[in-house]
Design a protein around this motif. Structure first.
Motif, short mmCIF file in Angstrom:
data_model
loop_
_atom_site.label_atom_id
_atom_site.label_comp_id
_atom_site.label_asym_id
_atom_site.label_seq_id
_atom_site.Cartn_x
_atom_site.Cartn_y
_atom_site.Cartn_z
N ILE A 100 0.90 -1.15 0.00
CA ILE A 100 0.00 0.00 0.00
C ILE A 100 0.94 1.20 0.00
N HIS A 101 0.67 2.20 -0.82
CA HIS A 101 1.55 3.36 -0.87
C HIS A 101 0.71 4.63 -1.02
N HIS A 102 1.36 5.75 -0.81
CA HIS A 102 0.73 7.05 -1.03
C HIS A 102 1.76 7.92 -1.74
N GLY A 103 1.38 8.39 -2.91
CA GLY A 103 2.31 9.20 -3.69
C GLY A 103 3.60 8.46 -4.03
N GLY A 104 3.54 7.15 -4.14
CA GLY A 104 4.72 6.35 -4.45
C GLY A 104 5.53 5.94 -3.24
N ASP A 105 5.24 6.50 -2.08
CA ASP A 105 5.99 6.18 -0.86
C ASP A 105 5.27 5.07 -0.10
N THR A 106 5.99 4.02 0.29
CA THR A 106 5.38 2.91 1.02
C THR A 106 5.43 3.10 2.53
N LYS A 107 6.07 4.15 3.00
CA LYS A 107 6.15 4.41 4.45
C LYS A 107 5.08 5.43 4.84
N PHE A 108 4.28 5.08 5.85
CA PHE A 108 3.29 5.99 6.42
C PHE A 108 3.84 6.46 7.76
N VAL A 109 3.76 7.75 8.03
CA VAL A 109 4.34 8.32 9.25
C VAL A 109 3.33 9.24 9.91
N LYS A 110 3.23 9.14 11.24
CA LYS A 110 2.37 10.04 12.01
C LYS A 110 3.07 10.39 13.31
N GLY A 111 3.25 11.66 13.57
CA GLY A 111 3.85 12.11 14.82
C GLY A 111 2.90 11.90 15.99
N THR A 112 3.47 11.81 17.17
CA THR A 112 2.67 11.60 18.39
C THR A 112 2.90 12.75 19.36
N VAL A 113 2.01 12.85 20.33
CA VAL A 113 2.14 13.80 21.43
C VAL A 113 2.18 12.97 22.71
N LYS A 114 3.13 13.28 23.58
CA LYS A 114 3.31 12.51 24.80
C LYS A 114 2.01 12.36 25.58
N ASN A 115 1.64 11.10 25.80
CA ASN A 115 0.48 10.71 26.63
C ASN A 115 -0.87 11.24 26.16
N VAL A 116 -1.00 11.56 24.86
CA VAL A 116 -2.27 12.03 24.31
C VAL A 116 -2.64 11.12 23.13
N TRP A 117 -3.81 10.47 23.22
CA TRP A 117 -4.30 9.62 22.14
C TRP A 117 -4.79 10.49 20.99
N HIS A 118 -4.43 10.12 19.76
CA HIS A 118 -4.86 10.83 18.56
C HIS A 118 -5.36 9.84 17.53
N TRP A 119 -6.37 10.25 16.74
CA TRP A 119 -6.80 9.46 15.60
C TRP A 119 -5.82 9.68 14.48
N TRP A 120 -5.51 8.63 13.76
CA TRP A 120 -4.65 8.71 12.58
C TRP A 120 -5.47 8.22 11.40
N PHE A 121 -5.65 9.08 10.42
CA PHE A 121 -6.33 8.73 9.18
C PHE A 121 -5.33 8.86 8.04
N ALA A 122 -5.35 7.93 7.10
CA ALA A 122 -4.46 7.98 5.95
C ALA A 122 -5.16 7.37 4.74
N GLU A 123 -4.77 7.83 3.58
CA GLU A 123 -5.27 7.28 2.32
C GLU A 123 -4.09 6.70 1.57
N GLY A 124 -4.34 5.66 0.81
CA GLY A 124 -3.29 5.05 0.02
C GLY A 124 -3.88 4.36 -1.19
N SER A 125 -3.01 3.67 -1.91
CA SER A 125 -3.48 2.92 -3.07
C SER A 125 -2.61 1.67 -3.26
N PHE A 126 -3.10 0.77 -4.09
CA PHE A 126 -2.41 -0.48 -4.37
C PHE A 126 -2.79 -0.91 -5.78
N ASP A 127 -2.14 -1.92 -6.30
CA ASP A 127 -2.42 -2.43 -7.64
C ASP A 127 -3.78 -3.13 -7.63
#
Length: 149
Positions: free
Chosen positions: A106-133
């Protein structure tokens, strides 16, 4: 966290992910497995893969879900947190056939690495879009998510 401690945490995480992949229990779409989720997309317009709690280093991911669509689009959602400052969750996701052979990432813009920063001790929703063959859709049987923090 020191460089040595981060390296050790990465080694342990990769070991746990490797062991979890070997012992992942087959599941139908929408159920939970440790690092590999199984479902069959054949004949469906979309299919989804979910994971339970995953921990890597100081980070925790919960309620991870990838939804794949016949047109080759993919969407992801999860909640993440870290017990340390300035961390980021990194993940790579591959689709596999019924023999465990990688069909493609699964990739996004050709990149296969998905990255999301975190905040110490705070839960966050992570949403991402990607594509595949999309040509592999009917052959997708499982997904393997490799991640680290």
């Amino acid at each position: 966290m020191t460089t040595k401690a981060r390296r050790m945490a990465l080694f342990v995480t990769m070991l746990v992910l490797a062991i979890g992949t070997v012992f992942a229990t087959p599941a139908s779409a929408g159920t939970t497995a440790s690092t590999t989720a199984l479902a069959t997309c054949t004949g469906a317009d979309s299919c989804w893969f979910t994971w339970g709690r995953i921990q890597a280093g100081d980070c925790t991911m919960d309620n991870a879900k990838w939804t794949l669509r016949r047109n080759g689009s993919a969407s992801f959602e999860a909640t993440i947190v870290s017990s340390d400052s300035n961390d980021a969750w990194l993940m790579w996701v591959n689709t596999l056939d019924s023999n465990g052979i990688v069909l493609g990432p699964i990739h996004h813009g050709g990149d296969t690495k998905f990255v999301k920063g975190t905040v110490k001790n705070v839960w966050h929703w992570w949403f991402a879009e990607g594509s595949f063959d999309a040509g592999f859709f009917d052959r997708i049987h499982s997904m393997r998510m490799t991640s680290h923090c």
